[in-house]
Scaffold this active site. Structure first.
Site, PDB file in Angstrom:
ATOM      1  N   PHE A 151     -65.770 -62.593   4.768  1.00 11.14           N
ATOM      2  CA  PHE A 151     -64.538 -63.005   5.682  1.00 11.14           C
ATOM      3  C   PHE A 151     -64.838 -62.369   7.157  1.00 11.14           C
ATOM      4  CE2 PHE A 151     -62.069 -59.246   4.583  1.00 11.14           C
ATOM      5  CZ  PHE A 151     -61.667 -58.990   5.761  1.00 11.14           C
ATOM      6  N   ARG A 179     -61.623 -67.206   2.895  1.00 15.82           N
ATOM      7  CA  ARG A 179     -60.535 -66.757   3.655  1.00 15.82           C
ATOM      8  C   ARG A 179     -60.786 -67.213   5.211  1.00 15.82           C
ATOM      9  NH1 ARG A 179     -59.687 -60.744   1.866  1.00 15.82           N
ATOM     10  NH2 ARG A 179     -61.686 -61.127   0.689  1.00 15.82           N
ATOM     11  N   SER A 228     -68.157 -57.312  -0.703  1.00 13.90           N
ATOM     12  CA  SER A 228     -67.748 -56.112  -1.366  1.00 13.90           C
ATOM     13  C   SER A 228     -68.543 -55.497  -2.417  1.00 13.90           C
ATOM     14  CB  SER A 228     -66.384 -56.073  -1.764  1.00 13.90           C
ATOM     15  OG  SER A 228     -66.340 -56.986  -2.915  1.00 13.90           O
ATOM     16  N   CYS A 283     -68.342 -53.533   8.222  1.00 19.89           N
ATOM     17  CA  CYS A 283     -68.945 -52.938   7.269  1.00 19.89           C
ATOM     18  C   CYS A 283     -69.506 -51.580   7.925  1.00 19.89           C
ATOM     19  CB  CYS A 283     -70.014 -53.500   6.592  1.00 19.89           C
ATOM     20  SG  CYS A 283     -71.261 -54.198   7.762  1.00 19.89           S
ATOM     21  N   GLU A 384     -63.187 -47.378   0.041  1.00 20.37           N
ATOM     22  CA  GLU A 384     -63.492 -48.151   1.517  1.00 20.37           C
ATOM     23  C   GLU A 384     -62.121 -49.191   1.802  1.00 20.37           C
ATOM     24  OE1 GLU A 384     -65.690 -51.773   1.339  1.00 20.37           O
ATOM     25  OE2 GLU A 384     -66.440 -51.498   3.183  1.00 20.37           O
TER      26      GLU A 384
END
Ligand code: NAD
Length: 491
Positions: A151, A179, A228, A283, A384
């Site tokens: 997303f 999303r 993820s 990220c 994270e």
């Protein structure tokens, strides 16, 4: 008002997903329902793979110099629609308009680099490997390939893959995040205008069930995934089990090292942008600043001040420098992790709470947060967070800092701030991370470099972008060839 249900784009046509579940897509700042996204079931995946398979042979036979003409058209249309696409990203994702523009710029850069495919795809030739025998290598496309996106960069991440996959002669299926699916819907309206043959490029909306159907479909040859780590691991192993080529980029927990000889004013600005830009949902977001030696007092003070000055609000409004996080659940999860950090012994220096923004009472807003001296034993130091939270920890020496960096489970990015070339070199040499920044806080590779990643941040061998993408999306054929003059008729 009726809410629009997004469609899939299959075989050059906009089609409704087969009957099944759908989800609301919310603007994270206003909570407005922007659309509904269908969770396409396996029947839709079968249909899209069939269309991509049917289009394959003709597309593969189209010369590379002709294939890239579509990319030139795409580049121009993306430029024409740049502002509208950027606004859509802000509306469905929450990041500021400046951040959305930066994202779209990176997307376009990948189209530009892929326009060089005729040269990038060229291969090798050795004459006379034995008398009268030559050997050469050809790169051929894999077939139907799928791209599964997260997303947080709904405009850019599909472009790490899509232009290269197409230009080398594959047919492509994109599955955006459920999303933030609206940006790709708009990108595909543009793609519809460039006149690609039907079935070459397709869009299928959905969630986990759709992804699993793509991973299980025997006619999909390769999968590019970003998301993820737990899902990256799942995609990598399920795809590989089914005989596919897979590249899976995962999550991150990025450490930045601040040396005492760093330019503190510049470092503060850059670290704040890395930690709080995109509301920490990058990220390549800074998650932990490891402060070495006596940089501690001055850096702590300046980074807290920078966090306080960040202007939280709706990303479409002027002056806003940090938008909301993606969902109320995400905000609750981030607040829970902050509290856990405090319970484990960290000092909450700034933030740690929700923030009410006038005019947007239902937005998922958080304050930029700094946790000082977060114990390394705390789960929060390893998890994270994916929100605007920066932990500050201390190391006595550069060696100690590098050891802390390398203890981490992830290896997406590591950065150092210093004016000492020797320290910078040692850091670059020793850190276990795929993307390294030296006096840079978001070490995002340009489109002509691979977007790297090590350890639990990446499963696979070849990354997205440029030559890595070309290699990932092609298979090599090596030909050994003998021709003898005596077989030829006299000219
Ligand atoms: P996510 O893993 O929840 O979702 C990514 C994709 O996987 C989506 O398309 C989703 O539909 C699908 N998916 C989700 N759960 C699934 C399941 N159980 N089975 C099969 N498919 C599933 O990731 P996200 O929250 O959308 O994105 C944020 C994550 O992405 C962060 O961890 C971030 O670090 C990571 N990320 C990594 C990079 C990188 O280059 N390494 C870049 C951007 C984002």
């Amino acid at each position: 008002m009726t809410v629009k249900v997004l469609k899939n784009y299959i075989d050059g046509k906009w089609v409704e997903a087969a009957q099944g579940e759908s989800l609301e897509v919310h603007n994270p700042a206003t909570a407005e329902v922007l659309a509904r996204v269908p969770l396409s079931p396996p029947a839709d995946v079968s249909e899209v793979v069939e269309a991509a398979s049917a289009a394959l042979m003709e597309w593969r036979q189209t010369p590379a110099v002709s294939r890239i003409q579509y990319l030139f058209k795409l580049k121009n249309l993306l430029e024409e629609n740049f502002e509208g696409l950027s606004r859509t990203i802000t509306m469905e994702n929450g990041k500021t308009l400046a951040e959305s523009r930066g994202e779209m710029r990176r997307a376009i850069e990948n189209v530009e680099v892929a326009c060089g495919i005729p040269a990038l795809m060229q291969s090798e030739f050795s004459e006379d490997i034995a008398p009268g025998i030559d050997e050469y290598m050809i790169r051929q496309p894999l077939g139907v390939v799928a791209i599964i996106a997260p997303f947080n960069f709904p405009g850019m991440i599909p472009f790490w893959f899509l232009p290269y996959a197409l230009a080398v002669g594959n047919t492509v299926i994109v599955k955006p995040s459920e999303r933030c699916p609206i940006t790709m819907q708009k990108v595909f309206r543009i793609l519809d205008e460039i006149g690609l043959p039907a079935g070459v490029l397709n869009l299928v909306n959905g969630g986990a069930e759709t992804v699993n159907a793509l991973l299980d479909h025997p006619d999909i040859k390769a999968v590019s995934f970003v998301g993820s780590t737990p899902v990256a691991r799942h995609v990598y192993s399920r795809g590989a089990r089914n005989g596919k080529r897979v590249q899976a980029q995962g999550g991150a927990k990025n450490p930045l090292v601040v040396m005492s000889d760093a330019d503190i004013e510049m470092t503060t600005r850059i670290v704040a942008d890395s930690a709080f830009g995109n509301a920490g949902q990058r990220c390549l977001a800074a998650s932990t600043a490891i402060i070495v030696g006596d940089a501690r007092d001055v850096f702590v003070q300046s980074i807290v001040e920078a966090a306080r000055q960040r202007v939280v609000g709706y990303g479409l409004e002027d002056g806003v420098t940090m938008g909301p996080v993606i969902t109320p659940e995400s905000r609750a999860r981030i607040l829970g992790l902050i509290q856990q950090g405090v319970d484990d012994g960290a000092d909450l220096l700034v933030g740690g709470r929700e923030i009410q923004i006038a005019g947007y009472p239902d937005g998922n807003f958080l304050r930029p947060t700094i946790l000082k001296d977060l114990p390394l034993t705390s789960e929060v130091a390893k998890t994270e967070i994916f929100g605007p939270v920066l932990a500050l920890i201390h190391a006595d020496t550069l060696d100690g800092a590098i050891e802390l960096v390398n203890q981490g489970q992830y290896g997406n990015m590591a950065c150092i701030f210093t004016s000492n070339g020797g320290a910078a070199r040692k850091f670059r040499y020793a850190v276990q991370a795929g993307n390294v920044g030296i006096n840079i806080g978001v070490a995002a590779p340009m489109a002509f470099f691979p977007f790297s990643g090590w350890k639990d941040s990446f499963f696979g061998t070849l990354h997205g972008q440029a030559r890595h993408a070309v290699e990932f999306y092609t298979q090599t054929k090596v030909v050994v060839e003998r021709w003898d003059e005596k077989w030829s008729r006299q000219f």
